[in-house]
Design a protein around this motif. Structure first.
Motif, PDB file in Angstrom:
ATOM      1  N   ILE A  93       0.612  -1.160   0.005  1.00  0.00           N
ATOM      2  CA  ILE A  93       0.082  -0.053   0.101  1.00  0.00           C
ATOM      3  C   ILE A  93       0.812   1.361   0.028  1.00  0.00           C
ATOM      4  O   ILE A  93       0.749   2.224  -0.744  1.00  0.00           O
ATOM      5  CB  ILE A  93      -1.040  -0.058   0.974  1.00  0.00           C
ATOM      6  N   ALA A  94       1.816   1.171   0.896  1.00  0.00           N
ATOM      7  CA  ALA A  94       2.803   2.548   0.936  1.00  0.00           C
ATOM      8  C   ALA A  94       3.462   2.669  -0.192  1.00  0.00           C
ATOM      9  O   ALA A  94       3.601   3.735  -0.790  1.00  0.00           O
ATOM     10  CB  ALA A  94       3.605   2.395   2.358  1.00  0.00           C
ATOM     11  N   SER A  95       4.104   1.781  -0.824  1.00  0.00           N
ATOM     12  CA  SER A  95       4.969   1.477  -2.009  1.00  0.00           C
ATOM     13  C   SER A  95       4.069   2.091  -3.453  1.00  0.00           C
ATOM     14  O   SER A  95       4.497   3.047  -3.949  1.00  0.00           O
ATOM     15  CB  SER A  95       5.314   0.151  -2.438  1.00  0.00           C
ATOM     16  N   ALA A  96       2.788   1.502  -3.446  1.00  0.00           N
ATOM     17  CA  ALA A  96       1.950   2.033  -4.455  1.00  0.00           C
ATOM     18  C   ALA A  96       1.308   3.531  -4.285  1.00  0.00           C
ATOM     19  O   ALA A  96       1.509   4.189  -5.335  1.00  0.00           O
ATOM     20  CB  ALA A  96       0.615   1.107  -4.440  1.00  0.00           C
ATOM     21  N   ALA A  97       1.302   3.819  -3.220  1.00  0.00           N
ATOM     22  CA  ALA A  97       1.124   5.107  -2.756  1.00  0.00           C
ATOM     23  C   ALA A  97       2.137   6.138  -3.301  1.00  0.00           C
ATOM     24  O   ALA A  97       2.015   7.268  -3.826  1.00  0.00           O
ATOM     25  CB  ALA A  97       0.277   5.616  -1.331  1.00  0.00           C
ATOM     26  N   GLY A  98       3.406   5.787  -2.965  1.00  0.00           N
ATOM     27  CA  GLY A  98       4.445   6.626  -2.992  1.00  0.00           C
ATOM     28  C   GLY A  98       4.670   6.637  -4.441  1.00  0.00           C
ATOM     29  O   GLY A  98       5.119   7.846  -5.048  1.00  0.00           O
ATOM     30  N   GLU A  99       4.585   5.665  -5.239  1.00  0.00           N
ATOM     31  CA  GLU A  99       4.708   5.693  -6.897  1.00  0.00           C
ATOM     32  C   GLU A  99       3.770   6.577  -7.391  1.00  0.00           C
ATOM     33  O   GLU A  99       3.978   7.148  -8.309  1.00  0.00           O
ATOM     34  CB  GLU A  99       4.582   4.197  -7.197  1.00  0.00           C
ATOM     35  N   GLY A 101       2.270   9.082  -5.880  1.00  0.00           N
ATOM     36  CA  GLY A 101       2.457  10.457  -5.577  1.00  0.00           C
ATOM     37  C   GLY A 101       3.718  11.130  -6.225  1.00  0.00           C
ATOM     38  O   GLY A 101       3.565  12.096  -6.548  1.00  0.00           O
ATOM     39  N   ALA A 102       4.722  10.107  -6.459  1.00  0.00           N
ATOM     40  CA  ALA A 102       6.050  10.582  -6.878  1.00  0.00           C
ATOM     41  C   ALA A 102       5.691  10.774  -8.594  1.00  0.00           C
ATOM     42  O   ALA A 102       6.302  11.546  -9.142  1.00  0.00           O
ATOM     43  CB  ALA A 102       7.197   9.349  -6.906  1.00  0.00           C
ATOM     44  N   GLY A 103       4.459  10.319  -9.139  1.00  0.00           N
ATOM     45  CA  GLY A 103       4.225  10.497 -10.632  1.00  0.00           C
ATOM     46  C   GLY A 103       3.309  11.412 -10.865  1.00  0.00           C
ATOM     47  O   GLY A 103       3.050  11.901 -12.084  1.00  0.00           O
ATOM     48  N   TYR A 104       2.941  11.873  -9.647  1.00  0.00           N
ATOM     49  CA  TYR A 104       1.732  13.247  -9.934  1.00  0.00           C
ATOM     50  C   TYR A 104       2.527  14.413 -10.134  1.00  0.00           C
ATOM     51  O   TYR A 104       3.534  14.863  -9.321  1.00  0.00           O
ATOM     52  CB  TYR A 104       0.889  13.251  -8.713  1.00  0.00           C
ATOM     53  N   HIS A 105       2.056  15.355 -11.000  1.00  0.00           N
ATOM     54  CA  HIS A 105       2.785  16.324 -11.235  1.00  0.00           C
ATOM     55  C   HIS A 105       1.595  17.411 -11.549  1.00  0.00           C
ATOM     56  O   HIS A 105       0.784  17.021 -12.508  1.00  0.00           O
ATOM     57  CB  HIS A 105       3.663  16.640 -12.510  1.00  0.00           C
ATOM     58  N   ALA A 106       1.456  18.560 -10.656  1.00  0.00           N
ATOM     59  CA  ALA A 106       0.432  19.396 -10.959  1.00  0.00           C
ATOM     60  C   ALA A 106       0.271  20.038 -12.242  1.00  0.00           C
ATOM     61  O   ALA A 106       1.548  20.395 -12.875  1.00  0.00           O
ATOM     62  CB  ALA A 106       0.314  20.624  -9.916  1.00  0.00           C
ATOM     63  N   GLN A 107      -0.889  19.973 -13.159  1.00  0.00           N
ATOM     64  CA  GLN A 107      -0.647  20.337 -14.545  1.00  0.00           C
ATOM     65  C   GLN A 107      -0.638  22.050 -14.431  1.00  0.00           C
ATOM     66  O   GLN A 107       0.114  22.766 -15.377  1.00  0.00           O
ATOM     67  CB  GLN A 107      -2.110  20.088 -14.918  1.00  0.00           C
ATOM     68  N   ASP A 108      -0.937  22.717 -13.309  1.00  0.00           N
ATOM     69  CA  ASP A 108      -1.083  24.150 -13.255  1.00  0.00           C
ATOM     70  C   ASP A 108      -0.261  24.470 -11.915  1.00  0.00           C
ATOM     71  O   ASP A 108      -0.961  24.312 -10.825  1.00  0.00           O
ATOM     72  CB  ASP A 108      -2.292  24.577 -13.849  1.00  0.00           C
ATOM     73  N   ALA A 109       0.804  25.102 -11.939  1.00  0.00           N
ATOM     74  CA  ALA A 109       1.355  25.622 -10.592  1.00  0.00           C
ATOM     75  C   ALA A 109       0.559  26.646  -9.868  1.00  0.00           C
ATOM     76  O   ALA A 109       0.427  26.644  -8.749  1.00  0.00           O
ATOM     77  CB  ALA A 109       2.823  26.042 -10.954  1.00  0.00           C
TER      78      ALA A 109
END
Length: 122
Positions: A93-99, A101-109
């Protein structure tokens, strides 16, 4: 415990998880040691041990040291297997959530917390 990646419902209780985790690192721990280590009263530990015993996760043995009665607790192989599977599920669960989260980039700052839409950087 079913699927190796499945959380064990009994171990979702933090007190029971603390007890089996402590017992996993020992062999035949004295009741008073477990009670003090987990921070429970005698009756609260007895209740949790009874629940774990019904599941086949913990076994107990009674005896004496001198004239003083003592109870020792041990994690069974079923309890060790349940704990291992539960920890594996938590890690997944923690690993999947971390992956994710790491792959998420806000489209608009502009959508960062604390920023007003349209505000300029200084």
């Amino acid at each position: 415990m079913g699927d190796p990646g499945e959380l064990d419902q009994a171990l979702l209780n933090p007190t029971r998880l603390s007890i089996v985790s402590l017992l996993a690192a020992t062999r035949w721990a004295e009741f008073g040691y477990v009670r003090d280590s987990v921070g429970l009263t005698d009756s609260a530990l007895s209740k949790q041990v009874s629940a774990l015993d019904k599941l086949g996760y913990v076994e107990s043995d009674k005896g004496y040291i001198g004239k003083r009665p003592r109870t020792w607790l041990n994690l069974t192989s079923a309890g060790r297997e349940a704990l291992t599977g539960h920890i594996r599920a938590l890690q997944l669960i923690a690993s999947a959530a971390g992956e994710r989260g790491a792959g998420y980039h806000a489209q608009d700052a502009e959508h960062r917390p604390g920023r007003r839409a349209g505000a300029e950087e200084r």
